[in-house]
Design a protein around this motif. Structure first.
Motif, PDB file in Angstrom:
ATOM      1  N   MET A 145      78.278  80.602  21.682  1.00  0.00           N
ATOM      2  CA  MET A 145      77.007  80.754  22.376  1.00  0.00           C
ATOM      3  C   MET A 145      77.259  80.894  23.872  1.00  0.00           C
ATOM      4  N   THR A 146      76.587  81.851  24.502  1.00  0.00           N
ATOM      5  CA  THR A 146      76.736  82.086  25.933  1.00  0.00           C
ATOM      6  C   THR A 146      75.556  81.493  26.686  1.00  0.00           C
ATOM      7  N   THR A 147      75.852  80.841  27.804  1.00  0.00           N
ATOM      8  CA  THR A 147      74.813  80.245  28.637  1.00  0.00           C
ATOM      9  C   THR A 147      75.326  80.184  30.070  1.00  0.00           C
ATOM     10  N   THR A 148      74.508  79.662  30.980  1.00  0.00           N
ATOM     11  CA  THR A 148      74.951  79.500  32.353  1.00  0.00           C
ATOM     12  C   THR A 148      75.257  78.031  32.629  1.00  0.00           C
ATOM     13  N   ALA A 149      76.146  77.812  33.591  1.00  0.00           N
ATOM     14  CA  ALA A 149      76.541  76.457  33.944  1.00  0.00           C
ATOM     15  C   ALA A 149      76.839  76.380  35.433  1.00  0.00           C
ATOM     16  N   ALA A 150      76.680  75.186  36.003  1.00  0.00           N
ATOM     17  CA  ALA A 150      77.045  74.932  37.396  1.00  0.00           C
ATOM     18  C   ALA A 150      78.459  74.360  37.394  1.00  0.00           C
ATOM     19  N   LEU A 151      79.435  75.186  37.714  1.00  0.00           N
ATOM     20  CA  LEU A 151      80.842  74.786  37.669  1.00  0.00           C
ATOM     21  C   LEU A 151      81.355  74.421  39.052  1.00  0.00           C
ATOM     22  N   SER A 152      82.298  73.491  39.074  1.00  0.00           N
ATOM     23  CA  SER A 152      82.981  73.132  40.317  1.00  0.00           C
ATOM     24  C   SER A 152      84.406  73.669  40.249  1.00  0.00           C
ATOM     25  N   ARG A 153      84.689  74.655  41.087  1.00  0.00           N
ATOM     26  CA  ARG A 153      86.039  75.219  41.155  1.00  0.00           C
ATOM     27  C   ARG A 153      86.840  74.649  42.320  1.00  0.00           C
ATOM     28  N   ASP A 154      86.145  74.073  43.277  1.00  0.00           N
ATOM     29  CA  ASP A 154      86.780  73.481  44.445  1.00  0.00           C
ATOM     30  C   ASP A 154      85.973  72.239  44.799  1.00  0.00           C
ATOM     31  N   PRO A 155      86.613  71.070  44.895  1.00  0.00           N
ATOM     32  CA  PRO A 155      85.850  69.849  45.155  1.00  0.00           C
ATOM     33  C   PRO A 155      85.127  69.845  46.489  1.00  0.00           C
ATOM     34  N   PRO A 209      93.523  68.491  38.679  1.00  0.00           N
ATOM     35  CA  PRO A 209      94.487  69.587  38.515  1.00  0.00           C
ATOM     36  C   PRO A 209      93.940  70.690  37.625  1.00  0.00           C
ATOM     37  N   GLN A 210      92.914  70.374  36.848  1.00  0.00           N
ATOM     38  CA  GLN A 210      92.324  71.372  35.959  1.00  0.00           C
ATOM     39  C   GLN A 210      90.955  71.784  36.488  1.00  0.00           C
ATOM     40  N   ARG A 211      90.800  73.033  36.760  1.00  0.00           N
ATOM     41  CA  ARG A 211      89.529  73.590  37.198  1.00  0.00           C
ATOM     42  C   ARG A 211      89.245  74.836  36.384  1.00  0.00           C
ATOM     43  N   PRO A 212      87.991  75.214  36.193  1.00  0.00           N
ATOM     44  CA  PRO A 212      86.805  74.569  36.756  1.00  0.00           C
ATOM     45  C   PRO A 212      86.404  73.313  35.988  1.00  0.00           C
ATOM     46  N   VAL A 213      85.589  72.494  36.640  1.00  0.00           N
ATOM     47  CA  VAL A 213      85.075  71.256  36.062  1.00  0.00           C
ATOM     48  C   VAL A 213      83.582  71.411  35.838  1.00  0.00           C
ATOM     49  N   LEU A 214      83.116  70.916  34.687  1.00  0.00           N
ATOM     50  CA  LEU A 214      81.688  70.915  34.375  1.00  0.00           C
ATOM     51  C   LEU A 214      81.223  69.465  34.322  1.00  0.00           C
ATOM     52  N   LEU A 215      80.338  69.105  35.243  1.00  0.00           N
ATOM     53  CA  LEU A 215      79.839  67.742  35.346  1.00  0.00           C
ATOM     54  C   LEU A 215      78.446  67.629  34.723  1.00  0.00           C
ATOM     55  N   GLY A 216      77.737  66.580  35.092  1.00  0.00           N
ATOM     56  CA  GLY A 216      76.403  66.336  34.552  1.00  0.00           C
ATOM     57  C   GLY A 216      76.434  65.292  33.457  1.00  0.00           C
ATOM     58  N   HIS A 217      75.772  64.152  33.696  1.00  0.00           N
ATOM     59  CA  HIS A 217      75.777  63.101  32.673  1.00  0.00           C
ATOM     60  C   HIS A 217      74.412  62.428  32.530  1.00  0.00           C
ATOM     61  N   GLU A 218      73.361  63.132  32.945  1.00  0.00           N
ATOM     62  CA  GLU A 218      71.991  62.665  32.730  1.00  0.00           C
ATOM     63  C   GLU A 218      71.193  63.792  32.082  1.00  0.00           C
ATOM     64  N   GLY A 219      71.706  64.297  30.971  1.00  0.00           N
ATOM     65  CA  GLY A 219      71.083  65.429  30.307  1.00  0.00           C
ATOM     66  C   GLY A 219      69.984  65.006  29.350  1.00  0.00           C
ATOM     67  N   ALA A 220      69.020  65.899  29.171  1.00  0.00           N
ATOM     68  CA  ALA A 220      67.966  65.711  28.177  1.00  0.00           C
ATOM     69  C   ALA A 220      67.561  67.078  27.656  1.00  0.00           C
ATOM     70  N   GLY A 221      67.269  67.147  26.353  1.00  0.00           N
ATOM     71  CA  GLY A 221      66.931  68.447  25.796  1.00  0.00           C
ATOM     72  C   GLY A 221      66.509  68.361  24.350  1.00  0.00           C
ATOM     73  N   ALA A 240      74.655  72.512  32.279  1.00  0.00           N
ATOM     74  CA  ALA A 240      74.756  73.797  31.586  1.00  0.00           C
ATOM     75  C   ALA A 240      73.541  73.954  30.686  1.00  0.00           C
ATOM     76  N   GLY A 241      73.357  75.167  30.182  1.00  0.00           N
ATOM     77  CA  GLY A 241      72.217  75.418  29.310  1.00  0.00           C
ATOM     78  C   GLY A 241      72.322  74.731  27.965  1.00  0.00           C
ATOM     79  N   TYR A 242      73.550  74.454  27.533  1.00  0.00           N
ATOM     80  CA  TYR A 242      73.786  73.747  26.271  1.00  0.00           C
ATOM     81  C   TYR A 242      74.913  72.735  26.491  1.00  0.00           C
ATOM     82  N   ALA A 243      74.854  71.652  25.733  1.00  0.00           N
ATOM     83  CA  ALA A 243      75.906  70.643  25.793  1.00  0.00           C
ATOM     84  C   ALA A 243      76.257  70.195  24.383  1.00  0.00           C
TER      85      ALA A 243
END
Length: 365
Positions: free
Chosen positions: A1-11, A52-64, A140-143
């Motif tokens: 499944m394809t969706t959009t996400a807010a990724l962190s590539r550089d802290p 050391p691993q990027r990109p990082v996907l955060l977010g830990h208060e999700g609801a859906g 992200a749009g899905y988790a």
């Protein structure tokens, strides 16, 4: 499944909104269509820590809304509205005692925990994304979540309001209701009026006869705290806080909540307590607070650390939603929503003190 996400590539750089691919749920996984995700200070700390691993996907208060479940998932069905929270193993001694936030496997499960076979859950242009933050990575749009960190909520729940119950609101409210448990005529001081501190304030006001004083540098947050029911809201730069608080609390607070993670603030919180007072500490800072042990011993004072409000989320989140529905826990006053593509604006407003709890909503898939 394809969706959009807010990724962190550089802290040190802004988040990037990118297209990602989310894998189908495995037997023990739950695919959730994310409708809202709160931004928590822990997300920002984890981004700044680097990896050391990027990109990082955060977010830990999700609801859906649950889209699909694996064959071994019980108690959660497609179509359920859910709030996502932290993971726990359910088997260790602390989990068996109901102290889920102190699970022996908490770090492994919540700090970007991988699948057992190491196959990626999320990829971007064929590259694995570092995900699994608190078992969800909900920017992200899905988790992909699991049953142990998925709480089913009523079908008419406002998910933008409910999302921060997965961490920030749960932490502040739980520190007051589950740990401090102030009795009638108690005098509580809350240090820091961010999302955690404000939730602590609102939780205290659901109890009979509890007076609350807030200490907060941002003027807009001090004003809001008073609007919500605080007896007073003080600027920590205004002078001798211990003396001012002793005056406001009639000789010393019975309870305090320190959300700041600053050792000097914890020292002030301890000194502001009266005899037999207790402070709950939820801020994940560093350093050694300058506390006089004689004050602790002779004053019969106690300092207690607290993670995730010492809550059992499957029980506590519905309880807080019931208080909200009854008009007794107005957490909607703390929330401002932003399209997920405006995460930069949300972070700027949070940093400036213009908003207590920014929540990202999904306006496009």
């Amino acid at each position: 499944m394809t969706t959009t996400a807010a990724l962190s590539r550089d802290p040190h750089a802004p988040f990037d909104i990118e297209s990602v691919t989310v894998d189908d749920p495995r037997d023990d996984e739950i695919l959730v269509r994310i409708e809202a995700a709160g931004i928590c200070h822990t997300d920002l700390v984890s981004r700044a820590a680097g990896s050391p691993q990027r990109p990082v996907l955060l977010g830990h208060e999700g609801a859906g809304v649950v889209e699909a479940t694996g064959s071994r998932v019980a108690g959660v069905r497609p179509g359920d509205r859910v709030v996502l929270t932290y993971r726990h193993c359910g088997d260790c001694r602390n989990c068996r005692l109901g102290r889920l936030a102190y699970c022996a496997r908490s770090t492994v499960l919540n700090q970007f925990g991988a699948r057992p076979d190491r196959t990626p859950r999320i990829t971007v242009a064929g590259t694995a994304v570092r995900d699994g933050f608190f078992g969800q990575s909900s920017f992200a749009g899905y988790a992909l979540a699991t049953a142990d960190n998925t709480v089913v909520v009523p079908g008419d729940t406002d998910l933008a309001v409910a999302a921060p119950l997965g961490c920030g609101f749960q932490t502040g409210a739980g520190a007051v209701l589950n740990v401090l448990a102030p009795e009638p005529d108690a005098r509580l001081v809350v240090f820091g009026a961010g999302a955690v501190g404000m939730a602590g304030l609102l939780a205290a006001l659901t109890l009979p006869g509890v007076d609350v004083v807030v200490v907060e540098p941002a003027v807009r947050r001090r004003e809001l705290a008073v609007e919500l029911g605080a007896t007073a809201a003080l600027d920590p730069a205004a002078g001798d806080m211990a003396a001012a608080l002793a005056d406001l609390t009639g000789g010393g607070a019975t309870h305090a909540l320190d959300t700041t993670g600053r050792p000097e603030v914890l020292a002030t919180a301890v000194s502001a307590l009266g005899v037999g007072g207790a402070v709950a500490v939820v801020g994940l800072g560093a350093g050694v607070p300058p506390i006089d042990l004689r004050d602790i011993v002779l004053g019969g004072k106690s300092v207690r650390g607290c993670l995730e409000g010492d809550a059992v989320p499957a029980q506590f989140i519905p309880r807080l939603l019931e208080l909200y529905r009854a008009g007794r826990f107005p957490i909607d006053r703390l929330v401002r929503t932003y399209p997920h593509t405006e995460i930069g604006a949300a972070l700027a407003d949070q940093r400036d003190g213009d908003v207590v709890k920014p929540v990202l909503t999904r306006c496009a898939r």
